[in-house]
Design an enzyme around this catalytic site. Structure first.
Site, PDB file in Angstrom:
ATOM      1  N   GLU A   1      33.054   4.259  13.368  1.00 53.00           N
ATOM      2  CA  GLU A   1      32.181   3.095  13.545  1.00 53.00           C
ATOM      3  C   GLU A   1      31.293   3.016  12.306  1.00 53.00           C
ATOM      4  O   GLU A   1      30.700   4.012  11.895  1.00 53.00           O
ATOM      5  CB  GLU A   1      31.314   3.261  14.802  1.00 53.00           C
ATOM      6  CG  GLU A   1      30.392   2.072  15.036  1.00 53.00           C
ATOM      7  CD  GLU A   1      29.530   2.214  16.290  1.00 53.00           C
ATOM      8  OE1 GLU A   1      28.894   1.217  16.673  1.00 53.00           O
ATOM      9  OE2 GLU A   1      29.472   3.320  16.871  1.00 53.00           O
TER      10      GLU A   1
ATOM     11  N   GLU B   1      34.527  19.118   9.115  1.00 56.28           N
ATOM     12  CA  GLU B   1      35.392  20.209   8.682  1.00 56.28           C
ATOM     13  C   GLU B   1      36.821  19.818   9.045  1.00 56.28           C
ATOM     14  O   GLU B   1      37.188  19.768  10.216  1.00 56.28           O
ATOM     15  CB  GLU B   1      35.015  21.531   9.368  1.00 56.28           C
ATOM     16  CG  GLU B   1      35.938  22.676   8.971  1.00 56.28           C
ATOM     17  CD  GLU B   1      35.626  23.997   9.664  1.00 56.28           C
ATOM     18  OE1 GLU B   1      36.506  24.883   9.644  1.00 56.28           O
ATOM     19  OE2 GLU B   1      34.527  24.146  10.226  1.00 56.28           O
TER      20      GLU B   1
ATOM     21  N   HIS C   1      28.517  20.764  11.887  1.00 61.80           N
ATOM     22  CA  HIS C   1      29.732  20.043  11.518  1.00 61.80           C
ATOM     23  C   HIS C   1      30.603  19.765  12.741  1.00 61.80           C
ATOM     24  O   HIS C   1      30.444  20.391  13.778  1.00 61.80           O
ATOM     25  CB  HIS C   1      30.551  20.801  10.452  1.00 61.80           C
ATOM     26  CG  HIS C   1      30.726  22.255  10.716  1.00 61.80           C
ATOM     27  ND1 HIS C   1      30.055  23.226   9.995  1.00 61.80           N
ATOM     28  CD2 HIS C   1      31.490  22.932  11.604  1.00 61.80           C
ATOM     29  CE1 HIS C   1      30.391  24.424  10.436  1.00 61.80           C
ATOM     30  NE2 HIS C   1      31.273  24.280  11.416  1.00 61.80           N
TER      31      HIS C   1
ATOM     32  N   HIS D   1      34.827   8.274  18.535  1.00 65.14           N
ATOM     33  CA  HIS D   1      34.742   7.966  17.106  1.00 65.14           C
ATOM     34  C   HIS D   1      33.678   8.833  16.438  1.00 65.14           C
ATOM     35  O   HIS D   1      32.879   9.488  17.100  1.00 65.14           O
ATOM     36  CB  HIS D   1      34.394   6.483  16.885  1.00 65.14           C
ATOM     37  CG  HIS D   1      33.055   6.085  17.458  1.00 65.14           C
ATOM     38  ND1 HIS D   1      32.931   5.329  18.599  1.00 65.14           N
ATOM     39  CD2 HIS D   1      31.784   6.342  17.053  1.00 65.14           C
ATOM     40  CE1 HIS D   1      31.642   5.135  18.869  1.00 65.14           C
ATOM     41  NE2 HIS D   1      30.927   5.743  17.939  1.00 65.14           N
TER      42      HIS D   1
END
Length: 285
Positions: free
Chosen positions: A137, A71, A20, A89
Site C-alpha cells: 500500500e 528481511e 524487521h 500488505h
C-alpha cells in the site's frame, strides 16, 4: 516468585520497537532491484549461507539500529511461494504518491489500484505488487522518519488479537476503525504514533475466522531488553488467549543472539530479539 500480575507489567516497561519483517522471495537480486529502484529503499546488508542453501538481504529506508527493515530470504532453487489469504500488505509512506506509482509502472511493476482517496475517507492511497506478488500500500503522507510504515495481517477475532498484542507484546491500540459498508474492521497496533513509526495493522473481515498462511510470509521481529522475562509473559498470555511459544528463550547457536519466538492466536509468528545482541550483530554495540 513474582505473581502473574507483576510479570504481565513487564512489556509496558520494556523498550521495544519493530526491527524487521521476514519473508521469502523467488529471486533475491530481482527483488532488491525493484525495492531500490521503485521504492527508493537502500540495500543495508546481504549474506549468502551456502551450507544452509539460502541467502538473505535486508532493505529499508534507514539504518537497522533506528529503522524498520524487510528481511528477504531466498532458498536455493525455490522460485515461487504461496502468499496465502491471511497476509495483507506492507505499506510505504511517500510525499509524492503519483511519482512513486509511475516509477513502479515504468519499471514494469503492477499497479493494482491507482492513487485516490481511501473508501469512506480522505487519505490518498494506491496499491502496487512486487515481483513475487506481495502487495504494498502506498500512502500519501508528509515527511516521516519511517516510510516503511505498516505490516497488515488478517485475523479471525479482532478483540482477541488486540488483547494479545497489548498483553504479550506491550503494544498500544493506536486506532480502531469499523467500516460496515465494506464489512471490515481494522486496528492499528504499535509502540508510537503511526505517522512516526511502523505499525501492525490487524484486519477483521466480517464473518471470516480463518485464513490460509501460505509459505511466503514468515514473521515480524521486535526488540526486547530481556527475552526471558518477555517469554514468561507470552507463556501466560497464550494460556489465556491462544497461540504458543515455538522457541524457548536463549541464544541462537553460532550467533549468540538471544531470541524467543511464538505464534499469536491466528498462527502469525513473532520473534523477540535481545536489543543489545541485535546491535552487536550490526556492529553497533
Amino acid at each position: 516468585m513474582a505473581s502473574s500480575e507483576n510479570v504481565l507489567e513487564w512489556p509496558q516497561k520494556d523498550k521495544r520497537r519493530f526491527l524487521h519483517a521476514v519473508y521469502r522471495v523467488g529471486d533475491l537480486d530481482r527483488t532488491i532491484k525493484f525495492y531500490t529502484e521503485c521504492f527508493g529503499m537502500k540495500l543495508l546488508r546481504k549474506r549468502d549461507v551456502p551450507e544452509e542453501k539460502y541467502a538473505n538481504a535486508f532493505l529499508g529506508f534507514g539504518p537497522e539500529d533506528t529503522n524498520f527493515a524487510v528481511e528477504l530470504t531466498y532458498n536455493y532453487g525455490v522460485d515461487k511461494y504461496d502468499i496465502g489469504t491471511g497476509f495483507g500488505h506492507f505499506a510505504i509512506a511517500t510525499e509524492d504518491i503519483t511519482k512513486l506509482v509511475e516509477t513502479v509502472r515504468a519499471s514494469g511493476g503492477k499497479v493494482a489500484r491507482e492513487p485516490g482517496p481511501v473508501k469512506g475517507g480522505t487519505t490518498v492511497i494506491a496499491f502496487v505488487d512486487d515481483p513475487d506478488g506481495y502487495k504494498f500500500e502506498i500512502i500519501q503522507r508528509g515527511p516521516t522518519p519511517e516510510p516503511l510504515c505498516q505490516v497488515m495481517l488478517r485475523v479471525g477475532d479482532l478483540e482477541r488479537s488486540i488483547q494479545f498484542y497489548q498483553k504479550a507484546c506491550g503494544m498500544k491500540l493506536l486506532r480502531k476503525k469499523d467500516v460496515p459498508d465494506y464489512k471490515y474492521t481494522i486496528a492499528m497496533m504499535g509502540y508510537a504514533d503511526e505517522h512516526e513509526t511502523t505499525v501492525l495493522e490487524l484486519t477483521y473481515n466480517y464473518g471470516v475466522t480463518e485464513y490460509t498462511k501460505g509459505n511466503a510470509y514468515a514473521q515480524v521481529a521486535i526488540s526486547t531488553e530481556d527475552v526471558y522475562k518477555s517469554a514468561e509473559v507470552v507463556d501466560i498470555v497464550t494460556k489465556e488467549l491462544g497461540g504458543k511459544i515455538t522457541r524457548q528463550p536463549g541464544p541462537i547457536p553460532g550467533l549468540n543472539t538471544k531470541i524467543t519466538s511464538f505464534l499469536d492466536p491466528d498462527g502469525w509468528k513473532t520473534v523477540l530479539v535481545d536489543h543489545v545482541d541485535f546491535l552487536k550483530e550490526l556492529g553497533k554495540a
